[in-house]
Design an enzyme around this catalytic site. Structure first.
Site, PDB file in Angstrom:
ATOM      1  N   HIS A 180       0.869  -1.182   0.000  1.00 19.05           N
ATOM      2  CA  HIS A 180       0.000   0.000   0.000  1.00 19.05           C
ATOM      3  C   HIS A 180       0.899   1.222   0.000  1.00 19.05           C
ATOM      4  O   HIS A 180       1.663   1.446   0.945  1.00 19.05           O
ATOM      5  CB  HIS A 180      -0.920   0.016   1.217  1.00 19.05           C
ATOM      6  CG  HIS A 180      -1.859   1.183   1.231  1.00 19.05           C
ATOM      7  ND1 HIS A 180      -3.139   1.127   0.698  1.00 19.05           N
ATOM      8  CD2 HIS A 180      -1.710   2.450   1.697  1.00 19.05           C
ATOM      9  CE1 HIS A 180      -3.723   2.298   0.836  1.00 19.05           C
ATOM     10  NE2 HIS A 180      -2.869   3.126   1.431  1.00 19.05           N
ATOM     11  N   CYS A 181       0.814   2.009  -1.060  1.00 23.11           N
ATOM     12  CA  CYS A 181       1.708   3.152  -1.226  1.00 23.11           C
ATOM     13  C   CYS A 181       1.047   4.404  -0.657  1.00 23.11           C
ATOM     14  O   CYS A 181       0.016   4.855  -1.169  1.00 23.11           O
ATOM     15  CB  CYS A 181       2.042   3.362  -2.704  1.00 23.11           C
ATOM     16  SG  CYS A 181       3.164   4.751  -2.997  1.00 23.11           S
TER      17      CYS A 181
END
Length: 374
Positions: A180-181
């Site tokens: 998850h950026c």
């Protein structure tokens, strides 16, 4: 052929029904009527945009003019125009990465049937514990001759496909989950990994472009004024600031680009690299550098498994979907037709009449007892 009035009534009825994105159990943010899906931290995109646009705008405002005058044959114009095109390309990639379904796996309405062997997975009954609903927590699947365990997700009530993981931030199971950026505010998965890599690598190129252009500007001032580099930076302080900024950022995005080039060449994800460490054991997904790269860059993007704009099945009014929220969380809620209420209404009416019929004799009996007490 429906009459105009009936058509209007049907249109109003259709518009009053809920769509999938309106009852979605993940933490995603939807825009444009469910056509665009972002992560829960969508506001972080504005921070990322500012980190990209502010330095580039400073470059265009204070450095570009000197570069154009420095190269009268058009080299300065090429440097400036290429920076504009590259910046626009990066912004498009940013929104494609952040606003694309990363590969969310739809939730099951109920736990899978233990007798259902249609998936071709063999349950490891001896080595796996059971969940609250009695479903084994793991199953075995063979990939390229190597047995891999797939886990049961108690939130989505499904056995995750290979390379799938549940994101605790978005509250979704994502296919080929990478990470998850926070910079794009979205999960990076099967459907947007290519956009993400192109975004990171293009940002690296833009940093190198600005760094190179500002260095040329400082060098030209040094030769023109016959001064030191410090004096040249004082003549163009914005160039000095941009050189320092882009040099630092290049180490971050450049290192990230190099790391993902390694992951692509070995067919790994960030999650797998940190969790399983495939370099110490055989990677079942590694099919060679050429085929690994073709899988990422040349393969067709798979279609989304979700139709977020689809209407919820049933013709019930909107208010009926607000009640059984817990049932939806457990995956047992279904669409309710208006006709389903007709029979219960009749039963309720009959029960009311029966209750009134029963209360009258009881009322007389009470009056009789009161008379006796008197």
């Amino acid at each position: 052929m429906y009459s105009p009035k009936l058509q209007r009534l049907r249109a109003v009825d259709s518009s009053s029904r809920l769509r999938v994105y309106q009852v979605w159990k993940g933490r995603n943010k939807f825009f444009c009527g469910g056509r665009i899906i972002f992560g829960p931290d969508v506001k972080s995109i504005f921070l990322t945009l500012s980190l990209i646009l502010i330095p580039v705008i400073l470059f265009w405002a204070f450095v570009a003019k000197h570069l154009i005058s420095l190269y009268s044959h058009g080299g300065g114009i090429i440097l400036v125009v290429s920076s504009v095109l590259l910046t626009a390309y990066i912004i498009v990639l940013l929104f494609l990465t952040s606003g694309t379904d990363p590969g969310i796996v739809p939730r099951n309405p109920q736990p899978p049937d233990l007798d259902d062997d249609s998936s071709g997975l063999s349950t490891d009954w001896g080595g796996s514990q059971s969940s609250a609903c009695g479903v084994p927590l793991t199953k075995n699947v063979s990939i390229n001759g190597i047995v891999v365990k797939v886990k049961y997700c108690q939130t989505c009530m499904l056995y995750r496909p290979p390379r799938c993981s549940h994101c605790s931030i978005c509250n979704n199971c994502v296919e080929r989950f990478d990470h998850h950026c926070p910079w794009v505010g979205q999960c990076i998965g099967k459907r947007n990994y290519r956009f993400f890599f192109m975004f990171v690598s293009s940002t690296t190129l833009l940093c190198l472009h600005v760094l190179f252009s500002c260095s040329i500007n400082i060098t030209s001032i040094m030769h023109k004024k016959h001064c030191s580099m410090w004096m040249a930076i004082q003549q163009s302080p914005v160039s000095g600031i941009l050189i320092t900024y882009t040099f630092v950022i290049c180490w971050f995005v450049g290192g990230l680009t190099t790391f993902h080039l390694y992951l692509i060449s070995s067919n790994q994800t960030t999650y797998e690299n940190f969790r399983y460490q495939y370099d110490r054991k055989m990677n079942p997904y590694n099919v060679g550098i050429a085929r690994n790269c073709m899988e990422v860059f040349c393969s067709k993007m798979p279609r989304s498994r979700n139709n977020f704009r689809a209407l919820i099945k049933g013709d019930s009014p909107v208010g009926l979907y607000k009640g059984p929220t817990t049932d939806v969380e457990m995956g047992r809620r279904r669409g309710i037709d208006a006709d389903d209420f007709e029979d219960p209404r009749n039963r309720i009416g009959n029960l009311g009449r029966l209750e009134r019929c029963r209360t009258q004799p009881r009322h007389d009996h009470l009056e009789e007892r009161r008379g006796n007490w008197r």
